[in-house]
Design an enzyme around this catalytic site. Structure first.
Site, PDB file in Angstrom:
ATOM      1  N   CYS A  91       0.826  -1.212   0.000  1.00  0.00           N
ATOM      2  CA  CYS A  91       0.000   0.000   0.000  1.00  0.00           C
ATOM      3  C   CYS A  91       0.856   1.257   0.000  1.00  0.00           C
ATOM      4  CB  CYS A  91      -0.923  -0.027   1.205  1.00  0.00           C
ATOM      5  SG  CYS A  91      -1.921  -1.512   1.169  1.00  0.00           S
ATOM      6  N   TYR A 125      21.998  -7.606  -2.499  1.00  0.00           N
ATOM      7  CA  TYR A 125      21.162  -6.566  -1.878  1.00  0.00           C
ATOM      8  C   TYR A 125      19.682  -6.764  -2.220  1.00  0.00           C
ATOM      9  CZ  TYR A 125      25.881  -4.760  -1.435  1.00  0.00           C
ATOM     10  OH  TYR A 125      27.216  -4.640  -1.166  1.00  0.00           O
TER      11      TYR A 125
HETATM   12  N1  LLP Z   1      33.249  -3.055   1.683  1.00  0.00           N
HETATM   13  C1  LLP Z   1      32.598  -2.079   2.353  1.00  0.00           C
HETATM   14  C2  LLP Z   1      33.287  -1.384   3.453  1.00  0.00           C
HETATM   15  C3  LLP Z   1      31.284  -1.744   1.986  1.00  0.00           C
HETATM   16  O1  LLP Z   1      30.647  -0.772   2.637  1.00  0.00           O
HETATM   17  C4  LLP Z   1      30.652  -2.433   0.921  1.00  0.00           C
HETATM   18  C5  LLP Z   1      29.288  -2.117   0.524  1.00  0.00           C
HETATM   19  C6  LLP Z   1      31.379  -3.457   0.274  1.00  0.00           C
HETATM   20  C7  LLP Z   1      32.678  -3.725   0.674  1.00  0.00           C
HETATM   21  C8  LLP Z   1      30.805  -4.244  -0.847  1.00  0.00           C
HETATM   22  O2  LLP Z   1      30.567  -3.449  -1.962  1.00  0.00           O
HETATM   23  P1  LLP Z   1      30.123  -4.088  -3.361  1.00  0.00           P
HETATM   24  O3  LLP Z   1      31.273  -4.871  -3.894  1.00  0.00           O
HETATM   25  O4  LLP Z   1      28.937  -4.938  -3.110  1.00  0.00           O
HETATM   26  O5  LLP Z   1      29.798  -2.903  -4.180  1.00  0.00           O
HETATM   27  N2  LLP Z   1      22.282  -1.708  -0.786  1.00  0.00           N
HETATM   28  C9  LLP Z   1      23.001  -1.024  -1.845  1.00  0.00           C
HETATM   29  C10 LLP Z   1      24.495  -1.293  -1.789  1.00  0.00           C
HETATM   30  C11 LLP Z   1      25.133  -0.918  -0.484  1.00  0.00           C
HETATM   31  C12 LLP Z   1      26.627  -1.195  -0.428  1.00  0.00           C
HETATM   32  C13 LLP Z   1      27.157  -0.981   0.931  1.00  0.00           C
HETATM   33  N3  LLP Z   1      28.551  -1.252   1.109  1.00  0.00           N
HETATM   34  C14 LLP Z   1      22.411  -1.427  -3.184  1.00  0.00           C
HETATM   35  O6  LLP Z   1      21.454  -2.202  -3.213  1.00  0.00           O
HETATM   36  O7  LLP Z   1      22.839  -0.933  -4.219  1.00  0.00           O
END
Ligand code: LLP
Length: 426
Positions: A346, A375
């Site tokens: 909703c 995510y």
């Molecule tokens: N290392 C640190 C310190 C981080 O904060 C993150 C992600 C990663 C590694 C991993 O990053 P990746 O390789 O996945 O880009 N919920 C959001 C994404 C948030 C990412 C947070 N930090 C989305 O759905 O796009």
């Protein structure tokens, strides 16, 4: 057998060797479906790109924290990047050695730090002076020094969505560059702390390498400066952030990323840690949903589906685009028309895709929402008292439910109603 990923075969979308409608029949919709083969391929591609570098891959558990997914990467030799006691426990439960776990995050509580120290966590990425003090105190009293990397905020714009950019001045993350030498010195002088290096993570879903270059070059300059001042800098944690395909992004080839890393860091003789999350899991997952009904209103066509923002919040939260594919393979000449694919919640913002060009959808049709392996499930909730979507993993022609759908009874009975609310005696 041996088939990987999500492709049409015999007119239906398959996940590895299994037909998606058959899985839907088994587990009901909506559900997340992960391809073990795609996850393995993504990990091995990442590892191959880094071949020859003194590098360690610490899977960022936040992207997908299903125990089966963590265990799959653990089996391939991954360490873990964790940001809470819960993730720490998940990593340990999956058999990842504590020494290969990096504890990141801007708000580690004392209890979480104590738990990580007790477990023997291999590295703490420290994001403030106050955190360093707390860590020092707890580590000194435990008698085991904590290995610390100072997380630098390089003031680099990652060029990604505002809400997932983490390396700009004024973002809550890391320590400003010009304060790093002073904090590094402090870390060296504190009992209980062993400074081992620096960490940086400027954001997520980066589709260009330039921001990485800017941050990495700054990090390299900082290493030289610290070493000139007589500090040992043995390790650099380069974070995650590599983009994936949601629509038509040019995702940076891992070989280019690795070449950049080599160019900048090979001369420094330093060991490297990488924290990929999205790149290892996003494209390996789909969210399968069924059309409940269709309607037209206010000049728009709606397909109301049984997955919603509580299952996948990325479109609502980040205006993210996720490709949507009908599970029944459309005729290549089928006409498409714009349709709003919306969930039952909703809220007007409960939209998976707005004005998306899709072949006509009808009640009962299955759709696959692509690149949902990162995510997705981790950010789901029971909003509107909807049961969070279960997760399944396929591996060639094997299927396993890796997080079952809980039942309404369990969901409702998890709450406790005080007798002073009901007026009943306990
Ligand atoms: N290392 C640190 C310190 C981080 O904060 C993150 C992600 C990663 C590694 C991993 O990053 P990746 O390789 O996945 O880009 N919920 C959001 C994404 C948030 C990412 C947070 N930090 C989305 O759905 O796009």
């Amino acid at each position: 057998m041996g088939m990987s990923g999500f492709t049409y075969r015999g007119g239906v979308l398959c996940a590895d060797g299994l037909a998606v409608p058959d899985i839907a029949e088994d587990v009901g919709t909506p559900f997340y479906c992960y391809s073990a083969n795609l996850m393995r391929e993504a990990y091995l591609e990442f590892a191959a790109a880094l071949d020859g570098l003194p590098a360690e891959i610490c899977y960022a558990i936040k992207a997908n924290d299903n125990q089966a997914v963590i265990s799959l990467f653990a089996g391939l030799g991954a360490g873990a990047d964790v940001v809470s006691e819960g993730e720490l426990r998940r990593a340990l439960a999956a058999g990842i050695p504590a020494a290969r776990i990096v504890f990141s995050g801007v708000g580690k509580t004392s209890a979480e730090i104590a738990a990580a120290l007790k477990a023997g966590c291999g590295q703490f990425n420290v994001e403030s002076e106050a955190e360093l003090d707390t860590l020092a105190e707890l580590a000194a009293s435990g008698g085991r020094p904590a290995s610390v990397a100072i997380r630098v905020n390089p003031d680099v714009d990652a060029g990604t969505h505002h809400k997932i950019s983490t390396g700009r001045a004024g973002d809550k993350f890391g320590i400003e560059s010009d304060r790093v030498p002073e904090i590094y010195r402090r870390a060296r002088d504190l009992p209980g702390i062993k400074p081992v290096g620096l960490a940086v993570h400027i954001g997520s879903q980066l589709t260009k390498l330039d921001p990485f270059r800017a941050a990495f070059e700054q990090l390299a300059r900082m290493v030289s400066r610290l070493r000139r001042d007589g500090f040992a800098v043995e390790r650099l944690d380069l974070g995650g952030g590599l983009g994936v395909v949601y629509r038509n992004e040019a995702r940076p080839p891992l070989t280019d990323y690795a070449a950049l890393v080599r160019e900048i860091f090979a001369p420094l003789d330093v060991s490297l840690t990488f924290e990929p999350g999205r790149r290892l899991t996003a494209e390996a997952g789909i969210l399968v949903s069924r059309v409940i009904r269709t309607k037209e209103s206010g000049g728009r066509r709606f397909a109301i589906v049984d997955a919603a923002m509580n299952d996948l919040i990325r479109p609502t939260l980040y205006d993210a685009w996720h490709d949507i594919h009908p599970v029944r393979e459309p005729d290549p000449h089928a006409e498409t028309a714009p349709v709003d694919v919306v969930g039952p919640i909703c809220e007007t913002g409960d939209v998976m895709a707005a004005g998306r060009a899709l072949p006509a959808l009808q009640a009962g049709d299955l759709i696959a929402i692509r690149s949902a392996g990162a995510y997705g499930a981790v950010m789901s909730s029971a909003y509107n008292c909807r049961l969070p979507a279960p997760e399944v993993m396929v591996d060639s022609d094997r299927l396993a439910v890796i997080r079952p759908r809980i039942c309404y009874t369990d969901l409702i009975s998890a709450d406790r109603v005080p007798d002073w609310v009901t007026g009943h005696r306990a």
